[in-house]
Write a protein that holds these residues in place. Structure first.
Motif, PDB file in Angstrom:
ATOM      1  N   LYS A  80       0.824  -1.121   0.071  1.00  0.00           N
ATOM      2  CA  LYS A  80      -0.009   0.003  -0.009  1.00  0.00           C
ATOM      3  C   LYS A  80       0.810   1.463   0.150  1.00  0.00           C
ATOM      4  O   LYS A  80       0.337   2.381  -0.355  1.00  0.00           O
ATOM      5  CB  LYS A  80      -0.771  -0.088   1.185  1.00  0.00           C
ATOM      6  CG  LYS A  80      -1.904  -1.143   1.256  1.00  0.00           C
ATOM      7  CD  LYS A  80      -2.726  -1.191   2.530  1.00  0.00           C
ATOM      8  CE  LYS A  80      -3.592  -2.318   2.550  1.00  0.00           C
ATOM      9  NZ  LYS A  80      -4.436  -2.476   3.920  1.00  0.00           N
ATOM     10  N   ALA A  81       1.952   1.028   0.344  1.00  0.00           N
ATOM     11  CA  ALA A  81       3.079   2.158   0.490  1.00  0.00           C
ATOM     12  C   ALA A  81       3.553   2.747  -1.060  1.00  0.00           C
ATOM     13  O   ALA A  81       4.431   3.895  -0.871  1.00  0.00           O
ATOM     14  CB  ALA A  81       4.272   2.191   1.217  1.00  0.00           C
ATOM     15  N   GLY A  82       3.184   2.245  -2.055  1.00  0.00           N
ATOM     16  CA  GLY A  82       3.646   2.733  -3.204  1.00  0.00           C
ATOM     17  C   GLY A  82       5.200   2.151  -3.512  1.00  0.00           C
ATOM     18  O   GLY A  82       5.800   2.895  -4.474  1.00  0.00           O
ATOM     19  N   PHE A  83       5.669   1.197  -3.080  1.00  0.00           N
ATOM     20  CA  PHE A  83       7.003   0.977  -3.169  1.00  0.00           C
ATOM     21  C   PHE A  83       7.166   0.505  -4.770  1.00  0.00           C
ATOM     22  O   PHE A  83       6.126  -0.273  -5.113  1.00  0.00           O
ATOM     23  CB  PHE A  83       7.628  -0.240  -2.329  1.00  0.00           C
ATOM     24  CG  PHE A  83       7.632   0.131  -0.732  1.00  0.00           C
ATOM     25  CD1 PHE A  83       8.618   1.069  -0.457  1.00  0.00           C
ATOM     26  CD2 PHE A  83       6.999  -0.711   0.187  1.00  0.00           C
ATOM     27  CE1 PHE A  83       8.388   1.677   0.890  1.00  0.00           C
ATOM     28  CE2 PHE A  83       7.066  -0.344   1.278  1.00  0.00           C
ATOM     29  CZ  PHE A  83       7.806   0.901   1.811  1.00  0.00           C
ATOM     30  N   ASP A  84       8.246   0.704  -5.521  1.00  0.00           N
ATOM     31  CA  ASP A  84       8.025   0.588  -6.823  1.00  0.00           C
ATOM     32  C   ASP A  84       9.416   0.004  -7.157  1.00  0.00           C
ATOM     33  O   ASP A  84       9.539  -0.185  -8.471  1.00  0.00           O
ATOM     34  CB  ASP A  84       8.113   1.834  -7.463  1.00  0.00           C
ATOM     35  CG  ASP A  84       8.845   2.924  -7.159  1.00  0.00           C
ATOM     36  OD1 ASP A  84       9.868   2.920  -6.425  1.00  0.00           O
ATOM     37  OD2 ASP A  84       8.825   4.121  -7.766  1.00  0.00           O
ATOM     38  N   VAL A  93      14.743  -7.069  -0.925  1.00  0.00           N
ATOM     39  CA  VAL A  93      14.492  -5.765  -0.437  1.00  0.00           C
ATOM     40  C   VAL A  93      13.653  -4.748  -1.456  1.00  0.00           C
ATOM     41  O   VAL A  93      14.004  -4.777  -2.518  1.00  0.00           O
ATOM     42  CB  VAL A  93      15.891  -5.180  -0.322  1.00  0.00           C
ATOM     43  CG1 VAL A  93      15.741  -3.928   0.498  1.00  0.00           C
ATOM     44  CG2 VAL A  93      16.866  -6.245   0.488  1.00  0.00           C
ATOM     45  N   VAL A  94      12.619  -4.312  -0.863  1.00  0.00           N
ATOM     46  CA  VAL A  94      11.741  -3.393  -1.342  1.00  0.00           C
ATOM     47  C   VAL A  94      11.870  -2.087  -0.949  1.00  0.00           C
ATOM     48  O   VAL A  94      11.867  -1.852   0.360  1.00  0.00           O
ATOM     49  CB  VAL A  94      10.127  -4.119  -1.261  1.00  0.00           C
ATOM     50  CG1 VAL A  94       9.351  -3.012  -1.831  1.00  0.00           C
ATOM     51  CG2 VAL A  94      10.261  -5.424  -2.021  1.00  0.00           C
ATOM     52  N   ALA A  95      11.701  -1.021  -1.817  1.00  0.00           N
ATOM     53  CA  ALA A  95      11.689   0.320  -1.475  1.00  0.00           C
ATOM     54  C   ALA A  95      11.254   1.235  -2.661  1.00  0.00           C
ATOM     55  O   ALA A  95      10.893   0.665  -3.572  1.00  0.00           O
ATOM     56  CB  ALA A  95      13.291   0.883  -0.858  1.00  0.00           C
ATOM     57  N   HIS A  96      11.660   2.623  -2.425  1.00  0.00           N
ATOM     58  CA  HIS A  96      11.134   3.597  -3.481  1.00  0.00           C
ATOM     59  C   HIS A  96      12.561   3.495  -4.594  1.00  0.00           C
ATOM     60  O   HIS A  96      13.699   3.519  -4.049  1.00  0.00           O
ATOM     61  CB  HIS A  96      10.910   4.845  -3.027  1.00  0.00           C
ATOM     62  CG  HIS A  96       9.386   4.982  -2.402  1.00  0.00           C
ATOM     63  ND1 HIS A  96       8.211   4.738  -3.010  1.00  0.00           N
ATOM     64  CD2 HIS A  96       9.141   5.101  -1.109  1.00  0.00           C
ATOM     65  CE1 HIS A  96       7.300   4.768  -2.142  1.00  0.00           C
ATOM     66  NE2 HIS A  96       7.877   4.878  -1.026  1.00  0.00           N
ATOM     67  N   ALA A  97      12.127   3.582  -5.740  1.00  0.00           N
ATOM     68  CA  ALA A  97      13.197   3.608  -6.698  1.00  0.00           C
ATOM     69  C   ALA A  97      14.448   4.542  -6.360  1.00  0.00           C
ATOM     70  O   ALA A  97      15.496   4.438  -6.571  1.00  0.00           O
ATOM     71  CB  ALA A  97      12.756   3.618  -8.013  1.00  0.00           C
ATOM     72  N   GLU A  98      13.911   5.975  -5.787  1.00  0.00           N
ATOM     73  CA  GLU A  98      14.759   6.725  -5.784  1.00  0.00           C
ATOM     74  C   GLU A  98      15.954   6.618  -4.791  1.00  0.00           C
ATOM     75  O   GLU A  98      17.171   6.881  -4.782  1.00  0.00           O
ATOM     76  CB  GLU A  98      14.282   8.350  -5.358  1.00  0.00           C
ATOM     77  CG  GLU A  98      13.170   8.166  -4.137  1.00  0.00           C
ATOM     78  CD  GLU A  98      12.423   9.103  -3.833  1.00  0.00           C
ATOM     79  OE1 GLU A  98      12.434   9.845  -2.950  1.00  0.00           O
ATOM     80  OE2 GLU A  98      11.521   9.379  -4.802  1.00  0.00           O
ATOM     81  N   LEU A  99      15.433   5.651  -3.752  1.00  0.00           N
ATOM     82  CA  LEU A  99      16.427   5.195  -2.616  1.00  0.00           C
ATOM     83  C   LEU A  99      17.525   4.425  -3.058  1.00  0.00           C
ATOM     84  O   LEU A  99      18.683   4.403  -3.006  1.00  0.00           O
ATOM     85  CB  LEU A  99      15.559   4.420  -1.550  1.00  0.00           C
ATOM     86  CG  LEU A  99      16.492   4.372  -0.140  1.00  0.00           C
ATOM     87  CD1 LEU A  99      16.731   5.679   0.540  1.00  0.00           C
ATOM     88  CD2 LEU A  99      15.281   3.550   0.756  1.00  0.00           C
ATOM     89  N   PHE A 100      16.980   3.378  -3.949  1.00  0.00           N
ATOM     90  CA  PHE A 100      18.032   2.396  -4.635  1.00  0.00           C
ATOM     91  C   PHE A 100      18.837   2.901  -5.524  1.00  0.00           C
ATOM     92  O   PHE A 100      20.115   2.882  -5.779  1.00  0.00           O
ATOM     93  CB  PHE A 100      17.184   1.240  -5.250  1.00  0.00           C
ATOM     94  CG  PHE A 100      16.492   0.370  -4.515  1.00  0.00           C
ATOM     95  CD1 PHE A 100      16.867   0.073  -3.090  1.00  0.00           C
ATOM     96  CD2 PHE A 100      15.411  -0.661  -4.797  1.00  0.00           C
ATOM     97  CE1 PHE A 100      16.436  -0.724  -2.051  1.00  0.00           C
ATOM     98  CE2 PHE A 100      14.866  -1.536  -3.937  1.00  0.00           C
ATOM     99  CZ  PHE A 100      15.456  -1.549  -2.676  1.00  0.00           C
ATOM    100  N   ASP A 101      18.273   4.015  -6.389  1.00  0.00           N
ATOM    101  CA  ASP A 101      19.183   4.798  -7.211  1.00  0.00           C
ATOM    102  C   ASP A 101      20.224   5.700  -6.466  1.00  0.00           C
ATOM    103  O   ASP A 101      21.469   5.458  -6.861  1.00  0.00           O
ATOM    104  CB  ASP A 101      18.338   6.071  -7.809  1.00  0.00           C
ATOM    105  CG  ASP A 101      17.446   5.189  -8.889  1.00  0.00           C
ATOM    106  OD1 ASP A 101      17.597   4.120  -9.379  1.00  0.00           O
ATOM    107  OD2 ASP A 101      16.727   6.047  -9.387  1.00  0.00           O
TER     108      ASP A 101
END
Length: 433
Positions: A101-105, A287-295
């Motif tokens: 639900k948090a929009g992780f992408d 591991v799941v997160a928002h793309a900007e964090l992984f970038d």
């Protein structure tokens, strides 16, 4: 073959194991020699069935035919690493991300929960440019060199277990609450513990990177956590420039009746890690997160894992999600879990050993105490109950700082009839203690 012959064979196997594997841990006073699994049952070498009320890895049941078939079919075609294009791992990633639900992408695949938590720590430290990590006492996040430092569960003197870059806080609970507090005072006391460790990092010249905890504090005993606390902890960590890692290896994949434990617990982390249940026993984790964090992480780091995201793993994981959709396992977890807790509360009225029935979905526990007023842990009685239940064909375990919380965590295909079998034999064993 009679029981004495089987016992001799088990003793021989145990001796061989010790020679080859050393003193690696085993369950029960008399270890089980399991040879087969099917659904919610495990079978020993004599063919005796055991109702599995412990293992969260086979989330859709031991040797689930759909998962087995998916592994078999994919293994006949292709199984190479993820540096080639492959549709099934991409499709799986797309499907998995829609469950949040948090929009992780975006996803980084690993092979185990330990590796997932290791990568999460690495990402947090890289992105924040800081080193200090907070975890809870009695936490367990894996066994790599990095996550061992945030896993005090099996260490002596947990409350004194700190490194220069890792500090512990008491895990939150209302049963034996910090300083005997309740309500907002208790919430504020736990927040003060977090702030105190952040300040301690600063005073020692270590910058603060973030916090990691299991969303439901499983190894800590599945405690009742004040409703708003974890989001307030998240807000505090963010205000101090840190990030929040939610370890969902035990809390996720429908265990609580919601897909993810952090959603059940009412907070939004920056990173989610997951493992065991993803492939129903086939090694895959993430591991799941928002793309900007992984970038931000990837600008300075390269991560590659030969077996992570391979096609057979993806096939197993996709089959697990298929079964979730087909069998409505989230609803089942809620209904059957509530049914078991109701039965346990009935026993609590009969047996003074049972106190504080807790949990949500098919994550269930209860404290065993010798004194309900003093909340004195019934450590030996709990150990006896676990072994007595094993003798009755029921597999459970323990958790919590005193090992006095009975741990009930069956596959999500557990039905009401299985629950009745558990409750009946549990009542028999309690009556003998």
């Amino acid at each position: 073959m009679n029981s004495s012959v089987h016992q001799d064979l088990n003793t021989s196997l145990l001796m061989r194991r010790k020679r080859v594997m050393g003193q690696s841990p085993l369950f029960y006073q008399q270890p089980l020699h399991l040879v087969k699994g099917e659904g919610v049952y495990l079978y020993d070498a004599e063919g005796r069935p055991y109702l599995d009320c412990y293992n969260n890895i086979p989330v859709v049941g031991h040797c689930n035919p759909q998962v087995v078939q998916a592994i078999y079919e994919q293994a006949q075609v292709l199984n190479v690493h993820s540096r080639y294009l492959s549709d099934n791992i991409v499709s799986y990633g797309e499907r998995l991300l829609t469950t949040f639900k948090a929009g992780f992408d975006q996803i980084i695949f690993t092979c185990s929960g330990s590796e997932a938590n290791d990568q999460a720590l690495r990402i947090v430290r890289q992105v924040t440019g800081a080193e200090g990590i907070i975890c809870s006492t009695y936490a367990y996040h894996g066994n790599t060199a990095a996550v061992d430092r945030v896993s005090p569960l099996f260490k002596a003197q947990q409350d004194r277990y700190n490194y220069d870059d890792v500090r512990m806080i008491p895990f939150p609970e209302t049963y034996r609450p910090l300083n005997g507090l309740t309500g907002e005072a208790l919430i504020n006391a736990y927040l003060e513990q977090v702030q105190m460790q952040i300040d301690a990092f600063k005073q020692s010249g270590v910058s603060f990177a973030g916090i990691i905890f299991c969303s439901v504090f499983a190894n800590e005993g599945l405690p009742d956590v004040p409703a708003t606390l974890l989001q307030k902890v998240t807000d505090l960590v963010h205000a101090e420039g840190g990030l929040v890692i939610a370890d969902e290896v035990q809390a996720g994949f429908g265990r609580t009746g919601q897909m993810w434990g952090h959603e059940q617990m009412g907070f939004v982390p920056d990173i989610v890690t997951m493992g065991k249940p993803m492939g129903n026993g086939y090694p895959i984790a993430a591991v799941v997160a928002h793309a900007e964090l992984f970038d931000q992480f990837r600008r300075k780091n390269f991560y590659f894992n030969t077996f992570a995201g391979a096609q057979v793993a993806a096939a197993a994981a996709n089959a697990v999600l298929d079964i979730f959709d087909e069998q409505n396992l989230l609803t089942n977890a809620t209904q059957v879990g509530d049914y078991i807790r109701a039965g346990l509360r009935h026993y609590a009225q009969q047996y003074s050993l049972i106190d504080d029935v807790r949990g949500v979905g098919l994550w269930i526990g209860f404290e065993m105490v010798t004194d309900n007023q003093l909340k004195t842990p019934a450590i030996q009685e709990t150990k006896q109950l676990v072994n007595d239940l094993k003798d009755q064909g029921i597999l459970v375990s323990t958790m919590g700082p005193y090992d006095n919380v009975l741990k009930i965590r069956p596959p999500l295909v557990f039905t009401q009839s299985h629950a009745d079998e558990l409750l009946e034999k549990l009542g028999d064993c309690l009556g003998r203690i």
